[in-house]
Motif scaffolding. Structure first.
Motif, PDB file in Angstrom:
ATOM      1  N   ALA A  16     -10.808   0.223  11.740  1.00  0.00           N
ATOM      2  CA  ALA A  16      -9.798   1.121  12.306  1.00  0.00           C
ATOM      3  C   ALA A  16      -8.433   0.441  12.299  1.00  0.00           C
ATOM      4  O   ALA A  16      -7.413   1.067  11.971  1.00  0.00           O
ATOM      5  CB  ALA A  16     -10.188   1.515  13.731  1.00  0.00           C
ATOM      6  N   ILE A  17      -8.417  -0.840  12.655  1.00  0.00           N
ATOM      7  CA  ILE A  17      -7.123  -1.527  12.707  1.00  0.00           C
ATOM      8  C   ILE A  17      -6.567  -1.748  11.302  1.00  0.00           C
ATOM      9  O   ILE A  17      -5.362  -1.591  11.052  1.00  0.00           O
ATOM     10  CB  ILE A  17      -7.264  -2.833  13.507  1.00  0.00           C
ATOM     11  N   LEU A  34      -2.590   1.661   5.968  1.00  0.00           N
ATOM     12  CA  LEU A  34      -2.464   3.004   5.413  1.00  0.00           C
ATOM     13  C   LEU A  34      -1.687   3.985   6.283  1.00  0.00           C
ATOM     14  O   LEU A  34      -1.110   4.934   5.773  1.00  0.00           O
ATOM     15  CB  LEU A  34      -3.860   3.569   5.114  1.00  0.00           C
ATOM     16  N   MET A  35      -1.678   3.764   7.589  1.00  0.00           N
ATOM     17  CA  MET A  35      -0.899   4.697   8.413  1.00  0.00           C
ATOM     18  C   MET A  35       0.560   4.289   8.340  1.00  0.00           C
ATOM     19  O   MET A  35       0.875   3.127   8.117  1.00  0.00           O
ATOM     20  CB  MET A  35      -1.379   4.634   9.857  1.00  0.00           C
ATOM     21  N   SER A  36       1.445   5.246   8.550  1.00  0.00           N
ATOM     22  CA  SER A  36       2.864   4.962   8.421  1.00  0.00           C
ATOM     23  C   SER A  36       3.283   3.831   9.352  1.00  0.00           C
ATOM     24  O   SER A  36       2.870   3.770  10.505  1.00  0.00           O
ATOM     25  CB  SER A  36       3.663   6.214   8.764  1.00  0.00           C
ATOM     26  N   ASP A  37       4.081   2.903   8.855  1.00  0.00           N
ATOM     27  CA  ASP A  37       4.543   1.828   9.726  1.00  0.00           C
ATOM     28  C   ASP A  37       6.044   1.919   9.964  1.00  0.00           C
ATOM     29  O   ASP A  37       6.712   0.925  10.231  1.00  0.00           O
ATOM     30  CB  ASP A  37       4.157   0.459   9.152  1.00  0.00           C
ATOM     31  N   THR A  58       0.818  -1.221   0.000  1.00  0.00           N
ATOM     32  CA  THR A  58       0.000   0.000   0.000  1.00  0.00           C
ATOM     33  C   THR A  58       0.847   1.264   0.000  1.00  0.00           C
ATOM     34  O   THR A  58       0.342   2.343  -0.269  1.00  0.00           O
ATOM     35  CB  THR A  58      -0.929   0.029   1.220  1.00  0.00           C
ATOM     36  N   ASP A  59       2.156   1.133   0.337  1.00  0.00           N
ATOM     37  CA  ASP A  59       3.023   2.306   0.322  1.00  0.00           C
ATOM     38  C   ASP A  59       3.489   2.631  -1.090  1.00  0.00           C
ATOM     39  O   ASP A  59       3.750   3.785  -1.411  1.00  0.00           O
ATOM     40  CB  ASP A  59       4.260   2.065   1.198  1.00  0.00           C
ATOM     41  N   GLU A  91      -3.188   0.879  -2.502  1.00  0.00           N
ATOM     42  CA  GLU A  91      -3.577   1.890  -1.515  1.00  0.00           C
ATOM     43  C   GLU A  91      -5.056   2.207  -1.655  1.00  0.00           C
ATOM     44  O   GLU A  91      -5.801   2.253  -0.672  1.00  0.00           O
ATOM     45  CB  GLU A  91      -2.725   3.139  -1.728  1.00  0.00           C
ATOM     46  N   ALA A 135      -5.000   1.383  10.268  1.00  0.00           N
ATOM     47  CA  ALA A 135      -3.686   1.570  10.878  1.00  0.00           C
ATOM     48  C   ALA A 135      -2.642   0.673  10.212  1.00  0.00           C
ATOM     49  O   ALA A 135      -1.516   1.094   9.956  1.00  0.00           O
ATOM     50  CB  ALA A 135      -3.764   1.266  12.377  1.00  0.00           C
ATOM     51  N   ARG A 136      -3.017  -0.556   9.930  1.00  0.00           N
ATOM     52  CA  ARG A 136      -2.028  -1.503   9.410  1.00  0.00           C
ATOM     53  C   ARG A 136      -1.666  -1.241   7.960  1.00  0.00           C
ATOM     54  O   ARG A 136      -0.522  -1.402   7.573  1.00  0.00           O
ATOM     55  CB  ARG A 136      -2.558  -2.930   9.538  1.00  0.00           C
TER      56      ARG A 136
END
Lengths: 576, 359
Positions: free
Chosen positions: B111-112, B118-121, B42-43, B49, B115-116
């Motif tokens: 929500a999880i 799309l949010m920065s890891d 997704t990055d 994405e 986070a997994r």
């Protein structure tokens, strides 16, 4: 904060002043929240599945508060006798307490009432279970060590309060089963030396069952205990934030740092999302799995009981010891001491809780380790600690089984008396055996780590030497894995002290010193210490040499080379 | 220290490597530092994405739908006297729970997933500080405390200090004494029951008196004192419902009939039974459960709670389990009309043991 590198993919850009911004400014002008917020908004939490266990407990508590408030809107905590006239036909015209009648009303006449009752009960079970498992996680990984001892003590108190909260809640519907539970609690109180009957009379407002116990338990259940739980949970979380979470050792992870994801947004989304998951799961359980169907038990009647009466699971260990206790009852100077009730039901829980609560201090006294620890240990790295908890778990588990001895007898067609005799021995022998096995097991796992470091991992590739000897090929483990395994203390086994100085004069604390030295010796002596740099290099050198000597010798083979099916050329076994 | 906690931990993060003050020294292997960050699909793949974004939004969308369905289910299904059922389950509870549970679950999963995927890891590094305050802070705190104590003069004025301590300590008295009315003193309430000489032993459900010939050999009858069922001259019950519960806790009994030759009564109890019928307390002497599991053949009575077993042919002796003493026996006879009656109250306290029991 200009042009700083964040972990996001795009830089935060200032947009036109928003309503939210204005509100934030309004708040900060009055309470100066930005100071605290700037430190915590991007606070780092390390990630590991086992760190989620405490979260389950926290979220179940929130679910308990929400569903509990819903139930209070209809529940009538009163023992006044009424004649039932509700929807449940079988009980119409029956005399019962208002508490029981209103529980029936919640179950049958309030839409969503039964659902909430079941969510509340399931969440309570989950709350206590999650606390137990969280406690085990913290224990086995050594997360209770300095500076977190106080948080461990708070956690133990939370477990105690959680269990009491569960018991008081279980008693409120005033059905036959919960009344029997209260009757047993009354018997336990009466077994206390000297003050027993006073305890009972003061709690029940006279003779059991009296007419005040339900309202009193109600006040305890919805006000006193939740208040204490909230305060202690608050303290637990504040200390967690202050200490920062422990983390597993690994490349880049040290005692001085914490590596993980920022609170905002990753952790907020994960933890917040997890609340909804826990709530969702308990809601589905409440929808699909019946729990505590009080209408099947009937109103409380002190002259009735059902066979197979069981308390909620977390009281099972207590119940078990009460069942297998020999009938010890003594007369002392005309007074009666019912030890067969007092020891298992009143004293044992206190002793067990104290052992658990003070464990960090006991271990610290033995090891003399006063350093701060933020890196977690694997259970094998502290064999005695691990074995101690395994022994406790064995004790607890056996008592649990003993608490269902009647069910075991029926299900497995065994003799009830023999189960009981067996358990009397097993609760003493079992934990000792479990300790020895767990300790040796942990030590052999340490040996396994040592093997991996020095000789590499087992590849599963079998080599046959020209003279017919079969060996398994070992290959070195990765640098990262080797570092992770060795990121632990090198322990020093203390010499046994006689507690005397050079002139043979015993020190004033000689006895204590000797005991401590002996314990310390037991603690460390059998552990396998990680290899030194020299040992590691020698082993690697040796392995390299082996590889070079045998280079080119190996042919992969699947066993069909000699039966004429195919040749060894083009063998692709290793790619499978 | 130049490290900025907001900065991502990169491979070879200097702070993490071989800190000489580390309690666990990075030996025998040097700390290789944080591993390199791997990009997720997704990055790097806009399509992935976009897909993840749609996935999360779909989860949230279905959650909204479930909340609406909850409201529908709330009004659609009847509870109460004639509830709707579905596959044998209460339809209201079932569908309210399913819709609510699914709505909550999907919000959580969404929500999880957000986070997994799309949010920065990229992992971040934050520094720890010792839990203890700095020495200066401690010194200042101690100094401030001392200054405060000095200003109050608490050390110089022992009279004030001691009288205050005394006053505070004595406040404990109202706190404790104020609770005195939680309940009456036990007195000897536990030693007595409502059984009196001549009181009839009646069936615990119907309240009818019992003749010896109605009890068959091997039978167990749950019984109670007749006073629970008696009415006064106005037809009102003598005891109200609540009083009955309290007294029943002590006075509940069982009648059993055995072959007279099987019974081995103590000498003083020779006349406590009628034709092989004996009357025992129903309340277990362990912690007070009502005992009801009767083994006719062996004359054993088993408590379902903790399995204490009493031999009713042998004066209620404990033959197994944790109960500390025998089951009390009620002396029993027959009145002029041929009904079973008590000859007196129990001669010892019934139910669980307690400290003053022997008095």
């Amino acid at each position: 904060m200009s042009s700083i590198q964040t972990n996001g993919k795009t830089a935060a850009t200032a947009t036109k002043p928003s309503k939210a911004g204005a509100a934030a400014t309004w708040v900060d002008d009055r309470v100066g929240i930005a100071g605290a917020a700037k430190k915590n908004i991007r606070k780092v939490f390390p990630d590991h599945w086992s760190f989620m266990l405490g979260e389950i407990a926290l979220w179940s508590f929130v679910i308990l508060l929400l569903s509990g408030v819903f139930l209070t809107l209809w529940f009538k905590p009163s023992m006044a006798e009424v004649i039932y006239d509700g929807s449940y036909e079988q009980y119409r015209g029956l005399h019962m307490s208002e508490a029981y009648a209103s529980t029936l009303e919640i179950s049958f006449d309030v839409r969503g009432g039964l659902l909430m009752r079941q969510i509340h009960h399931w969440a309570a079970q989950l709350f206590i279970a999650a606390m137990f498992v969280h406690l085990l996680r913290v224990f086995f990984t050594g997360a209770f060590r300095k500076p977190r001892e106080l948080n461990w003590v708070i956690g133990s108190l939370l477990l105690l309060l959680g269990i009491l909260e569960g018991f008081t809640g279980y008693s409120l519907p005033d059905d036959l089963l919960s009344g029997t539970g209260l009757r047993i609690a009354d018997g336990i109180m009466k077994s206390s030396p000297v003050i027993g009957t006073y305890l009972s009379f003061f709690l029940f407002g006279g003779e059991f069952p009296g007419d005040v116990i339900i309202p009193r338990l109600y006040a305890i259940h919805i006000l006193l205990l939740p208040g204490l739980l909230l305060a202690l949970i608050g303290a637990h979380m504040m200390l967690l934030v202050y200490h920062k979470h422990t983390q597993w050792p690994g490349p880049g992870r040290t005692e001085q740092n914490v590596v993980g994801y920022p609170m905002m947004p990753v952790y907020a989304a994960k933890a917040g999302g997890f609340f909804f998951i826990v709530f969702g799961v308990t809601a589905l359980m409440g929808a699909l799995l019946s729990i505590n169907p009080v209408w099947k038990y009937g109103p409380y009647n002190p002259a009735e009981v059902t066979a197979g009466s069981q308390p909620d699971w977390y009281m099972g260990f207590n119940e078990g010891l009460m069942r297998i206790m020999p009938a010890w009852e003594y007369e002392i100077g005309g007074f009666t001491l019912p030890l067969s009730v007092f020891l298992p039901a009143a004293l044992l829980p206190v002793v067990l809780l104290s052992v658990v609560m003070f464990y960090p201090f006991i271990e610290q006294w033995i090891t003399g380790d006063k350093r701060e620890h933020h890196l977690l240990q694997r259970p094998r790295e502290a064999p005695n600690r691990t074995a101690f908890m395994v022994a406790l778990m064995t004790f607890y588990g056996l008592l649990w089984a003993a608490g269902g001895n009647d069910i075991l007898a029926v299900v497995f067609r065994l003799d009830l008396n023999q189960i009981t005799y067996f358990m009397r021995v097993a609760v003493v022998v079992g934990p000792v055996l479990a300790f020895i096995i767990a300790r040796r097991w942990a030590i052999s796992l340490q040996r396994h780590d040592q093997e991996k470091l020095l000789h590499g991992y087992e590849t599963g590739v079998i080599m046959r030497s020209p003279d017919g000897e079969y060996t398994e090929r070992h290959l070195p483990i990765s640098e990262a894995e080797a570092f992770t395994i060795t990121a632990r203390d090198r322990e020093e086994v203390p010499a046994l002290t006689s507690g005397e100085d050079v002139n043979g004069v015993p020190a004033p604390t000689a006895r204590k010193d000797r005991l401590r030295a002996r314990l310390q010796h037991f603690w460390y002596a059998d552990n396998v210490q990680k290899p030194t740099r020299a040992e590691l290099e020698a082993a690697r050198h040796h392995a390299q040499h082996e590889l070079e000597v045998h280079a080119g010798e190996e042919h992969a083979a699947d066993g069909h080379q000699f039966d004429g099916r195919h040749d060894i050329h083009g063998e692709e076994l290793r790619k499978h | 220290m130049t490290h900025n906690p907001d900065q991502p931990a990169l491979p070879g993060n200097e702070d993490a490597v071989n800190d000489p003050h580390a309690p666990v020294p990075a030996e025998p292997i040097d700390n290789p530092g944080l591993p390199a960050h791997h990009w997720r699909p997704t990055d790097v793949d806009p399509a992935a994405e976009k897909r993840a974004e749609r996935q999360v939004a779909t989860l949230f969308g279905i959650a909204s739908l479930m909340s609406i369905l909850f409201v529908v289910a709330y009004f659609a299904f009847e509870v109460g006297e004639d509830p709707d059922t579905f596959l044998g389950l209460g339809a209201s509870t079932l569908f309210l729970g399913l819709t609510l549970g699914t709505a909550l679950l999907l919000i959580g999963i969404g929500a999880i997933q957000w986070a997994r995927k799309l949010m920065s890891d990229v992992e971040m590094v934050e520094h720890r500080h010792p839990a203890a305050s700095s020495d200066e802070d401690r010194a200042s705190a101690v100094a401030a405390l001392r200054q405060g104590a000095d200003d109050s003069g608490i050390a110089r004025r022992p009279l004030i200090r001691n009288s205050l301590l005394g006053a505070l300590a004595l406040l404990g008295l109202p706190a404790i004494v104020g609770l005195r009315d939680l309940g009456p003193a036990p007195g000897n309430a536990l030693a007595h029951t409502v059984w009196r000489k001549g009181m009839r032993i009646v069936n615990d459900v119907s309240g009818t008196p019992i003749r010896p010939e109605e009890v068959e050999i091997g039978q167990l009858v749950n019984a109670e004192p007749s006073v629970f069922f008696d009415a006064d001259e106005n037809g009102e019950p003598i005891m109200d419902g609540h009083e009955v519960l309290v007294e029943k806790t002590k006075a509940a009994v069982i009648l059993v009939r055995m072959q007279p030759r099987d019974i081995t009564p103590l000498e003083e109890r020779a006349n406590w039974g009628v034709d092989g019928i004996l009357c025992y307390s129903k309340i277990c002497t362990h912690v007070g459960c009502p005992i009801s599991l009767w083994e006719q053949q062996s004359h054993h009575l088993l408590c379902p709670c903790h399995q204490s077993t009493f031999d009713l042919a042998d004066n209620g002796k404990v033959i197994f389990g944790p109960a500390g003493h025998a089951l009390p026996q009620l002396p029993m006879g027959v009145d002029d009309e041929g009904y079973l009656i008590a000859l007196s109250d129990f001669e010892e306290p019934v139910g669980p043991s307690y400290w003053e029991r022997g008095e």
